[in-house]
Design a protein around this motif. Structure first.
Motif, PDB file in Angstrom:
ATOM      1  N   PRO A 213      29.776  40.827   1.320  1.00  0.00           N
ATOM      2  CA  PRO A 213      28.327  41.531   2.255  1.00  0.00           C
ATOM      3  C   PRO A 213      28.859  42.237   3.311  1.00  0.00           C
ATOM      4  O   PRO A 213      28.373  43.431   3.703  1.00  0.00           O
ATOM      5  CB  PRO A 213      28.165  40.160   2.396  1.00  0.00           C
ATOM      6  CG  PRO A 213      28.730  39.219   2.052  1.00  0.00           C
ATOM      7  CD  PRO A 213      30.171  39.398   1.769  1.00  0.00           C
ATOM      8  N   PRO A 248      24.002  42.906   6.546  1.00  0.00           N
ATOM      9  CA  PRO A 248      23.689  41.503   6.759  1.00  0.00           C
ATOM     10  C   PRO A 248      22.533  41.411   7.811  1.00  0.00           C
ATOM     11  O   PRO A 248      23.475  41.257   9.039  1.00  0.00           O
ATOM     12  CB  PRO A 248      24.321  39.972   6.424  1.00  0.00           C
ATOM     13  CG  PRO A 248      25.476  41.434   5.612  1.00  0.00           C
ATOM     14  CD  PRO A 248      25.919  42.951   6.350  1.00  0.00           C
ATOM     15  N   PRO A 323      25.382  37.539  -3.304  1.00  0.00           N
ATOM     16  CA  PRO A 323      24.886  38.885  -2.038  1.00  0.00           C
ATOM     17  C   PRO A 323      25.462  39.909  -2.155  1.00  0.00           C
ATOM     18  O   PRO A 323      24.480  41.240  -1.922  1.00  0.00           O
ATOM     19  CB  PRO A 323      25.273  37.888  -1.248  1.00  0.00           C
ATOM     20  CG  PRO A 323      25.237  36.831  -0.994  1.00  0.00           C
ATOM     21  CD  PRO A 323      26.005  36.774  -3.072  1.00  0.00           C
ATOM     22  N   ALA A 324      26.514  40.222  -2.092  1.00  0.00           N
ATOM     23  CA  ALA A 324      27.515  41.790  -1.709  1.00  0.00           C
ATOM     24  C   ALA A 324      27.039  42.732  -3.496  1.00  0.00           C
ATOM     25  O   ALA A 324      27.046  43.720  -2.822  1.00  0.00           O
ATOM     26  CB  ALA A 324      29.073  41.922  -2.034  1.00  0.00           C
ATOM     27  N   GLN A 327      23.449  43.572  -3.264  1.00  0.00           N
ATOM     28  CA  GLN A 327      23.146  44.587  -2.725  1.00  0.00           C
ATOM     29  C   GLN A 327      23.762  45.736  -3.191  1.00  0.00           C
ATOM     30  O   GLN A 327      23.422  47.279  -2.639  1.00  0.00           O
ATOM     31  CB  GLN A 327      24.396  45.200  -0.860  1.00  0.00           C
ATOM     32  CG  GLN A 327      23.478  43.771  -0.621  1.00  0.00           C
ATOM     33  CD  GLN A 327      22.066  43.299   0.868  1.00  0.00           C
ATOM     34  OE1 GLN A 327      21.510  45.119   0.145  1.00  0.00           O
ATOM     35  NE2 GLN A 327      21.861  42.767   1.204  1.00  0.00           N
TER      36      GLN A 327
END
Length: 856
Positions: A213, A248, A323-324, A327
């Motif tokens: 992330p 983040p 999460p990465a 994004q």
């Protein structure tokens, strides 16, 4: 004395057996030292869990924490802090398995205590050495990953056009770089959103962390925007803002001091804009953004758009993506929304943005009802009202009868039963008995009191068995109380089984009709106006595929359908020499076969390969393992698109966009359990699902496979010149390059070779662990090199113009081999070290960047 420990007492049997705290603590410590290592995060100790993965990629097994790049700052001091053990402070207890000893319940002998302490100290020193080694290996691995990603940026800047574009946006890029480095440097001082110098002494890097992330959503969008330097120079600044918006939240100082709002993060993203407009560079005055094709007021809305899209995608995809990846997906969708200019990009935008938003608005609640009905067991619904003694609504009764006739699945169960229990009448009886006993008035005399107590005792003994059965129904086999049903699910319990079955079909019909209306309505209108110069998409598609067939042209002309179905001009062999400068294959396509007929040939070829691949998978299902069958689909993608992308890149890009939309739509129907399509789809995909697919509602394996193959082609088409006459303007691509097929090569050849070779012949693992073998990485590099050389050879054989130069570049096998080896080695190293993202998506983009940076 009772507390003596003489030899006389050793022969006597003890009255009570008390456990030895030292021995119990030692056993607990040893068992924890053999368990998976926990790591310190947010001031507490958590265990890192992993799920099995059939693909062998570590990205499939990663957890979905928001910030995994560095340890979060510890929590503030509590009201009753726990005392330290042996002088070790709380912030130093990051050691896995290190627990405070319980208080001793009784005294022990000195010899036993010395022995126990000595063993425990030895175990602690051994454990500390193991953890130090593990931390050192993890730091080396993550440093190598960060250095590898930075080297990709250096390769991107190795291209002359990318360096020129970077020099134009030098102030913004410097401000972006300094902002990222400053935030990461201040992160160890960050404590609950506030900067404190005392935090630096207690900051410790955990033994296991993932920088995905903090790296990939921050760097890859900027790399891609610099690589698309020929025709899209305006992409750089918005992608810088998107990269800053992807940081983040725990990295942003004071992000919790503004009552949950991201004002500080918003101000951070505006730093490059402020620097661009206000800061001068030497003697050169700052150039207004309006002269560079940007509006500063619109750029300030990039961050709110990014933050509004994140929770929506997270709600739809739940835990299916990391999460990465979330994004990166958000950044890609925003770029598609803001910079979709070509017809293929406009069609993809209509499918992913307009179609998805319309489905979300019109079908969200109905899909929620469908999923809710599928989650409730059948026995929980209300029984048939035919034999009910309680009065029911006449409308409900008629509804049940109509649904019973339609579903042909009437129920003869007792309508008075409780919906939560199969023994509903027992529950009602016990409740009535208890209610009657509570309604008894107290007697006035002792004799009557004794008689009433005896009567109540008999009733209690008579209903004891019923009460026990009721308790078993309300509890699990282990005695735990069952969870209460959610309010949104409990509202459906008033329906009977026939009513539920009919409503499932009604919901499904509504969704199918809504999707069909969305396609025929807003999507069709948008595509016609923005991508096809006002032509109807369906009539345009018929002319796009069948325009060179004689009988079809005759039928269109005789039926006076030219206004709806545009047809291309007739083939004229006398003009065949006009296409000689475009190469052999392009000359044959336009002068002899015709463009539309060539598309039909490509479609027939791809269907034949796909049917053959499915037949092979079915044939292998009896004796081959799942991973082997999955890799057959990778080979199918290679056979379909590697030879055909150069022939007609625009048509292949359109086909991939339509296939992606179909995949997403079918998976929506499957996850929502819409009859009759959800169950066959689930049974068909079940033998090929990965361990990653069980993490959320979306089966992402086939979607990521298609996306990994399509994204490099879509990116490459965004940076090449286009031609074409009305109504096919911008549908002809004049030049080709190897980066167009980098996704096919990476996913279809490299990933398949790494998995097949690594699982069967992999003996030497990478020193950082994770299941990746050196043999698999070497196989990945060899397969990608071979695919790149084949693509270069096919490009030279077809004599297509390369990189928009107008004439083919001189082909050199030594140069092509050297560039292929370098690009393949970088992609193989990325695939070996990558953990926080799916390698089927990120590694093809990295290979695309390397191929373009090395000169295609």
């Amino acid at each position: 004395m009772a507390s003596s420990t003489s030899q006389e007492d050793e022969g006597r049997p003890p009255k009570t057996i008390q456990p030895d705290p030292d021995a119990a603590a030692s056993r607990n410590f040893r068992s924890q030292s053999r368990s998976p290592h926990p790591y310190h995060r947010n001031g507490s100790i958590h265990h890192r869990t992993r799920t099995s993965s059939d693909s062998g990629t570590e990205a499939d097994d990663e957890s979905t924490g928001l910030l995994k790049g560095l340890p979060a700052p510890p929590l503030g001091s509590r009201r009753n802090p726990r005392p330290s053990w042996n002088g070790v402070a709380d912030h130093d207890l990051w050691l896995p398995g290190l627990q405070r000893w319980p208080s001793l319940a009784r005294s022990t002998s000195r010899s036993s205590r010395r022995s126990s302490i000595g063993d425990n100290e030895t175990d602690i020193w051994e454990l500390q050495d193991k953890i130090k080694t593990k931390r050192r290996v993890e730091i080396i691995r993550r440093a190598f990953e960060a250095g590898l990603l930075l080297s990709v940026g250096a390769v991107v800047l190795g291209e002359q056009s990318a360096r020129s574009l970077a020099w134009v946006w030098k102030k913004e890029l410097i401000a972006y770089s300094l902002t990222i480095l400053g935030l990461y440097a201040l992160y160890p001082l960050n404590r609950n959103g506030r900067l404190r110098l005392s935090r630096l002494s207690s900051f410790a890097i955990p033994t296991t962390f993932d920088p995905a992330p903090l790296l990939y959503p921050i760097l890859i969008p900027v790399y891609v925007s610099l690589s698309l330097s020929n025709h899209r120079p305006s992409l750089v600044l918005p992608n810088i803002l998107l990269a800053l918006a992807s940081i983040p939240h725990p990295v942003i100082p004071m992000h919790e001091s503004v009552h949950g709002h991201s004002v500080v993060h918003w101000m951070v993203t505006l730093i490059p804009v402020i620097v661009s407009e206000q800061l001068s560079w030497g003697r050169i005055r700052p150039t207004p953004l309006s002269l560079r094709g940007h509006d500063s007021e619109l750029l300030t809305l990039v961050f709110p758009l990014h933050q509004a899209l994140i929770p929506t995608l997270d709600f739809l995809l739940s835990t299916s993506i990391l999460p990465a990846e979330l994004q990166l997906l958000t950044t890609a969708l925003i770029n598609l929304f803001l910079f979709a200019f070509s017809p293929q990009a406009e069609i993809l935008k209509a499918l992913l943005w307009l179609g998805s938003m319309c489905i979300f608005i019109f079908c969200r609640q109905v899909l929620h009802w469908e999923v809710s009905l599928a989650r409730i067991p059948t026995w929980k619904f209300r029984r048939s009202p035919s034999g009910s003694s309680s009065p029911k609504s006449i409308l409900n009764y008629l509804d049940h009868r109509i649904c019973q006739k339609l579903s042909q699945a009437g129920s003869s169960e007792d309508p008075t039963s409780d919906s939560d229990s199969p023994d509903g009448h027992l529950t009602s009886t016990s409740r009535r008995t208890a209610h009657d006993s509570r309604e008894k008035s107290p007697p006035e005399s002792p004799v009557e009191n004794a008689a009433v107590e005896d009567h109540i005792g008999k009733q209690t003994s008579a209903t004891f068995e019923e009460t026990e059965r009721f308790a078993k129904v309300r509890t699990t086999p282990r005695g735990r109380r069952k969870r209460s049903m959610a309010p949104d699910l409990a509202s459906f319990l008033s329906m009977t089984v026939p009513q539920v079955q009919v409503r499932k079909w009604l919901y499904a019909v509504y969704v199918y009709l809504s999707v069909l209306g969305i396609i025929l309505g807003p999507v069709r209108k948008y595509v016609g106006e923005r991508a096809l110069q006002g032509e109807d998409p369906f009539g345009w598609a018929l002319g796009y595929l069948l325009g060179n067939i004689s009988w079809f042209r005759f039928w269109v002309i005789t039926s006076s359908l030219e206004s709806w179905i545009p047809i291309p001009p007739r083939l004229d062999n006398s003009l065949s020499n006009a296409f000689c400068h475009l190469g052999r294959v392009e000359h044959l396509r336009q002068a002899f076969f015709g463009e539309a007929s060539t598309r039909l040939m490509i479609t027939a070829y791809c269907l034949a390969v796909l049917i053959t691949g499915i037949a092979i998978v079915v044939r292998l299902s009896t004796f081959a393992e799942v991973d082997t069958r999955r890799k057959v689909f990778h080979g199918t993608m290679v056979m379909m698109f590697l030879p055909t992308i150069y022939v007609d890149p625009a048509f292949c890009a359109l086909a991939m966009a339509l296939a992606l939309a179909i995949f997403l739509l079918l998976d929506l129907f499957r996850a929502s359990q819409l009859p009759p399509i959800s169950r066959p789809l689930t049974y068909f995909l079940e033998p090929y699902v990965d361990g990653r697919d069980y993490r959320g509602p979306v089966i992402v394996s086939h979607i990521f496979l298609l996306v990994g193959c399509a994204v490099p082609l879509w990116l490459a088409l965004a940076d090449v010149p286009r031609t074409g006459d009305f109504p096919w303007r911008s549908w002809d691509v004049q030049s080709r390059d190897t980066s167009m097929v980098s996704g096919i090569i990476c996913v279809g050849l490299g990933d398949a070779a790494a998995s097949l070779i690594g699982r069967r012949f992999g003996r030497r693992k990478w020193f950082w662990g994770g299941g990746k073998s050196i043999e698999g990485s070497v196989a990945f590099a060899i397969a990608v090199t071979a695919g790149s050389v084949f693509a270069q050879g096919w490009l030279a054989l077809g004599q297509w113009p390369v990189s928009g130069s107008g004439v083919p570049k001189r082909f050199s096998w030594i140069t092509a081999m050297t560039k292929a080896v370098l690009a393949a080695s970088g992609a193989s190293a990325t695939e070996a070290v990558l953990t926080g993202c799916n390698d089927n998506v990120v590694v093809p983009v990295v290979l695309w960047l390397l191929v373009r940076g090395l000169g295609r």
